[in-house]
Design a protein around this motif. Structure first.
Motif, PDB file in Angstrom:
ATOM      1  N   LYS A  25      20.956 -27.156  35.627  1.00 41.56           N
ATOM      2  CA  LYS A  25      22.273 -27.798  35.606  1.00 41.56           C
ATOM      3  C   LYS A  25      23.167 -27.208  34.505  1.00 41.56           C
ATOM      4  O   LYS A  25      24.312 -26.837  34.751  1.00 41.56           O
ATOM      5  CB  LYS A  25      22.114 -29.318  35.413  1.00 41.56           C
ATOM      6  N   THR A  26      22.613 -27.136  33.310  1.00 38.73           N
ATOM      7  CA  THR A  26      23.384 -26.586  32.194  1.00 38.73           C
ATOM      8  C   THR A  26      23.717 -25.118  32.451  1.00 38.73           C
ATOM      9  O   THR A  26      24.827 -24.657  32.163  1.00 38.73           O
ATOM     10  CB  THR A  26      22.589 -26.749  30.879  1.00 38.73           C
ATOM     11  N   THR A  27      22.779 -24.395  33.043  1.00 39.85           N
ATOM     12  CA  THR A  27      23.011 -22.988  33.389  1.00 39.85           C
ATOM     13  C   THR A  27      24.216 -22.856  34.321  1.00 39.85           C
ATOM     14  O   THR A  27      25.052 -21.969  34.145  1.00 39.85           O
ATOM     15  CB  THR A  27      21.759 -22.380  34.058  1.00 39.85           C
ATOM     16  N   ARG A  53      17.599 -29.245  24.975  1.00 35.76           N
ATOM     17  CA  ARG A  53      17.956 -29.701  26.313  1.00 35.76           C
ATOM     18  C   ARG A  53      19.154 -30.652  26.215  1.00 35.76           C
ATOM     19  O   ARG A  53      19.388 -31.253  25.192  1.00 35.76           O
ATOM     20  CB  ARG A  53      16.750 -30.355  26.982  1.00 35.76           C
ATOM     21  N   THR A  54      19.910 -30.751  27.315  1.00 36.81           N
ATOM     22  CA  THR A  54      21.142 -31.535  27.273  1.00 36.81           C
ATOM     23  C   THR A  54      20.865 -32.983  26.920  1.00 36.81           C
ATOM     24  O   THR A  54      20.032 -33.625  27.554  1.00 36.81           O
ATOM     25  CB  THR A  54      21.841 -31.495  28.642  1.00 36.81           C
ATOM     26  N   LEU A  55      21.577 -33.503  25.950  1.00 35.98           N
ATOM     27  CA  LEU A  55      21.386 -34.908  25.634  1.00 35.98           C
ATOM     28  C   LEU A  55      22.366 -35.784  26.413  1.00 35.98           C
ATOM     29  O   LEU A  55      21.957 -36.641  27.165  1.00 35.98           O
ATOM     30  CB  LEU A  55      21.533 -35.152  24.134  1.00 35.98           C
ATOM     31  N   TYR A  77      30.394 -32.408  34.517  1.00 28.32           N
ATOM     32  CA  TYR A  77      29.400 -32.966  33.605  1.00 28.32           C
ATOM     33  C   TYR A  77      28.002 -32.612  34.093  1.00 28.32           C
ATOM     34  O   TYR A  77      27.770 -32.517  35.301  1.00 28.32           O
ATOM     35  CB  TYR A  77      29.478 -34.497  33.590  1.00 28.32           C
ATOM     36  N   THR A  78      27.079 -32.471  33.175  1.00 29.86           N
ATOM     37  CA  THR A  78      25.672 -32.484  33.575  1.00 29.86           C
ATOM     38  C   THR A  78      25.018 -33.713  32.967  1.00 29.86           C
ATOM     39  O   THR A  78      25.525 -34.269  31.993  1.00 29.86           O
ATOM     40  CB  THR A  78      24.869 -31.258  33.079  1.00 29.86           C
ATOM     41  N   VAL A  79      23.929 -34.103  33.565  1.00 26.09           N
ATOM     42  CA  VAL A  79      23.155 -35.210  33.011  1.00 26.09           C
ATOM     43  C   VAL A  79      21.882 -34.660  32.391  1.00 26.09           C
ATOM     44  O   VAL A  79      21.396 -33.610  32.794  1.00 26.09           O
ATOM     45  CB  VAL A  79      22.776 -36.234  34.104  1.00 26.09           C
TER      46      VAL A  79
HETATM   47 MG   LIG Z   1      20.816 -29.384  30.742  1.00 26.94          MG
END
Ligand SMILES: [Mg+2]
Ligand SMILES: Nc1nc2c(ncn2[C@@H]2O[C@H](COP(=O)(O)OP(=O)(O)O)[C@@H](O)[C@H]2O)c(=O)[nH]1
Length: 196
Positions: A25-27, A53-55, A77-79
């Motif tokens: 997701k972040t990628t 990792r995404t917080l 947004y990512t979760v």
């Molecule tokens: Mg992430």
């Protein structure tokens, strides 16, 4: 729910990249941010835990042309995927206009894909929403893995009704990243047009 800023003549949409931890997701957001021209994007804000990792969320406003003289602005947004961050996931879904589900092609992540979809449905329900009304597209990521599961197998789990547009991707190489974004944006704009 999209919001209209009459003073700025701008319609704001919220797109959420959902899926299990480490599916990419972040990628996706990083790739999109890197390829969008400078004048049409905002800063990317990434909140990270100690393990990188995404917080909470990554945030990326994108201007994609005009609708009836109004600029459209997409907030991406990512979760966080980890199971224990459900409160954050639920919060980020508030006011969502469209969802891109990033599924992982690794055989040992198939259960995580299924669990994440279950979790998405549950969290949408908390906001009085469901996948029937929220534009939903699938990205089947990590197609470069040598043991990647067949796309149909993954799709059967993350889109059992077989209704959502589905795209194969290797997000870390920017393949199949823009297509699901375009598809979900189109669906979101069509939905707005129906309401008007
Ligand atoms: Mg992430
Ligand atoms: N093999 C492979 N790895 C990927 C791909 N996309 C992302 N990754 C890797 O998967 C890991 C998790 O990605 P990340 O975007 O942080 O996942 P998130 O937890 O969903 O935000 C990182 O090491 C990425 O480099 C891909 O298409 N193929």
């Amino acid at each position: 729910m999209s919001t209209i800023n009459f003073a700025a003549r701008e319609i704001n949409f919220k797109l959420v990249y959902y899926g299990p931890g480490l599916s990419g997701k972040t990628t996706n957001l990083k790739q999109i941010h890197a390829h969008v021209p400078g004048e049409s994007k905002g800063e990317m804000v990434s909140l990270q835990t100690e393990d990188e990792r995404t917080l909470f969320f990554d945030f990326l406003p994108l201007d994609l042309g005009k609708v009836n003289g109004f600029k459209t602005r997409f907030h991406l947004y990512t979760v966080p995927g980890q199971v224990f961050y459900n409160a954050s996931r639920r919060l980020i879904l508030r006011g969502v206009d469209g969802v891109v589900f990033v599924a992982d092609s690794a055989p040992n992540r198939q259960r995580a894909n299924a669990e994440s979809l279950r979790n998405l449905r549950e969290n949408l329900t908390e906001h009085g929403l469901s996948l029937r009304e929220v534009p939903y597209v699938i990205q089947v990521n990590k197609r470069d893995l040598p043991d990647a599961l067949p796309v149909d197998m993954i799709r059967a789990v993350v889109d059992p009704e077989g209704l959502a547009p589905c795209f194969e991707a290797v997000a870390q190489h920017h393949q199949g990243v823009i297509e699901p974004l375009k598809a979900v944006s189109k669906l979101v704009l069509e939905k707005l047009a129906q309401r008007a």
